[in-house]
Design a protein around this motif. Structure first.
Motif, PDB file in Angstrom:
ATOM      1  N   ALA A  71       0.821  -1.215   0.000  1.00  0.00           N
ATOM      2  CA  ALA A  71       0.000   0.000   0.000  1.00  0.00           C
ATOM      3  C   ALA A  71       0.852   1.262   0.000  1.00  0.00           C
ATOM      4  CB  ALA A  71      -0.938  -0.007   1.207  1.00  0.00           C
ATOM      5  N   TYR A 109       0.396   2.826  -3.848  1.00  0.00           N
ATOM      6  CA  TYR A 109      -0.815   3.643  -3.829  1.00  0.00           C
ATOM      7  C   TYR A 109      -0.560   4.999  -3.169  1.00  0.00           C
ATOM      8  CZ  TYR A 109      -2.947  -0.848  -4.909  1.00  0.00           C
ATOM      9  OH  TYR A 109      -3.255  -2.046  -5.490  1.00  0.00           O
ATOM     10  N   ARG A 110      -1.339   5.969  -3.576  1.00  0.00           N
ATOM     11  CA  ARG A 110      -1.308   7.304  -2.988  1.00  0.00           C
ATOM     12  C   ARG A 110      -2.619   7.521  -2.248  1.00  0.00           C
ATOM     13  NH1 ARG A 110       2.944   6.315  -4.381  1.00  0.00           N
ATOM     14  NH2 ARG A 110       4.431   7.457  -5.682  1.00  0.00           N
ATOM     15  N   PHE A 111      -2.544   7.854  -0.962  1.00  0.00           N
ATOM     16  CA  PHE A 111      -3.736   8.037  -0.158  1.00  0.00           C
ATOM     17  C   PHE A 111      -3.449   9.059   0.933  1.00  0.00           C
ATOM     18  CE2 PHE A 111      -1.306   4.385   1.307  1.00  0.00           C
ATOM     19  CZ  PHE A 111      -1.140   4.631   2.652  1.00  0.00           C
ATOM     20  N   ARG A 112      -4.510   9.588   1.490  1.00  0.00           N
ATOM     21  CA  ARG A 112      -4.366  10.581   2.553  1.00  0.00           C
ATOM     22  C   ARG A 112      -3.772   9.917   3.806  1.00  0.00           C
ATOM     23  NH1 ARG A 112      -9.625  13.989   3.962  1.00  0.00           N
ATOM     24  NH2 ARG A 112      -9.245  14.520   1.754  1.00  0.00           N
ATOM     25  N   ARG A 126      -0.546   9.014   3.957  1.00  0.00           N
ATOM     26  CA  ARG A 126       0.533   8.102   3.575  1.00  0.00           C
ATOM     27  C   ARG A 126       1.858   8.501   4.234  1.00  0.00           C
ATOM     28  NH1 ARG A 126       4.058   8.295  -0.919  1.00  0.00           N
ATOM     29  NH2 ARG A 126       4.932   6.254  -1.468  1.00  0.00           N
TER      30      ARG A 126
END
Length: 254
Positions: free
Chosen positions: A80, A84-87, A89
């Protein structure tokens, strides 16, 4: 001169191991601090000392559970964080390193306070939870390096051949991740099996092999404990040699 000093430093590091192996053959009485003569009885009966094999089995159980759970969770977290890019990170990356950078005394005391505030009695469960928590960080760092080194074009090629994302992962990505996952699992098991400080804070009356050795050190570690330590060192050495032999054989084939 550099090779000479390097060799002396290497020999110095092997002194405790040599002591452990030598005193596994000692005719120990109540203590195992003085050499009294050579014997094979300790190797014939490695469970001769009270609770030594029970402590070993406890460490193997804790290490096995902690390794499986931390490796599974750590691998997913590493995928992850890299893919992936997510808030959050960046915050997750920072939090992953906290158990690695925090002194074990602080970490063990904090975990004990948390368990006590939740009214959970220290024992097998608390030790397993504590080991999973600090092993995950090492698994994430190890697997993360492997994931970052993979070529994403391999998965794109699998997609071009009409493979679904699930098929591409299991047939392309996962086989390439196996060396990193195996290395992370071995590291997690060795850290869990070897840990004393965090275990001592959160174990209560539950005894692991490092805790048994520490308690026994005041009256002389039993020769059977030296037998178990020597056997595990030999097993680890054989494992490393086997891996090197297999890797060399594969290189020659290619």
């Amino acid at each position: 001169m550099v090779p000479i000093f390097a060799g002396l430093a290497f020999l110095y590091l092997l002194v405790p191991i040599a002591y452990t192996v030598a005193f596994s053959f000692n005719q120990a009485g109540r203590t195992n601090l003085v050499w009294r003569g050579f014997t094979l009885d300790n190797w014939r009966n490695p469970c001769g000392a009270p609770q030594v094999c029970e402590a070993l089995v406890n460490s193997l159980k804790v290490g096995g559970i902690a390794t499986v759970v931390s490796t599974a969770l750590g691998t997913l977290i590493a995928l992850a964080l890299v893919r992936y890019r997510f808030r959050g990170r960046a915050a997750a990356n920072l939090l992953i390193f906290l158990p690695m950078s925090t002194p074990e005394v602080v970490l063990g005391a904090a975990l004990l306070a948390q368990f006590l505030s939740l009214r959970v009695n220290p024992g097998f469960t608390t030790v397993v939870v504590a080991h999973i928590m600090f092993c995950i960080s090492f698994v994430v760092v190890t697997v993360k390096a492997r994931v970052a080194s993979l070529d994403p074009r391999l998965e794109e090629a699998a997609a071009d051949l009409y493979a679904s994302s699930w098929q591409a992962f299991w047939r392309v990505t996962f086989p390439l991740l196996i060396p990193g996952i195996a290395a992370a699992a071995l590291l997690a098991f060795s850290l869990s099996f070897d840990d004393f400080i965090i275990t001592n804070f959160n174990s209560g009356n539950f005894t692991t092999f490092p805790k048994f050795v520490y308690v026994s050190a005041t009256r002389g570690i039993p020769a059977q404990a030296n037998v178990i330590g020597s056997a595990m060192f030999a097993l680890a050495l054989l494992l490393v040699v086997a891996v090197q032999v297999v890797s060399v054989a594969r290189r020659r084939r290619t």
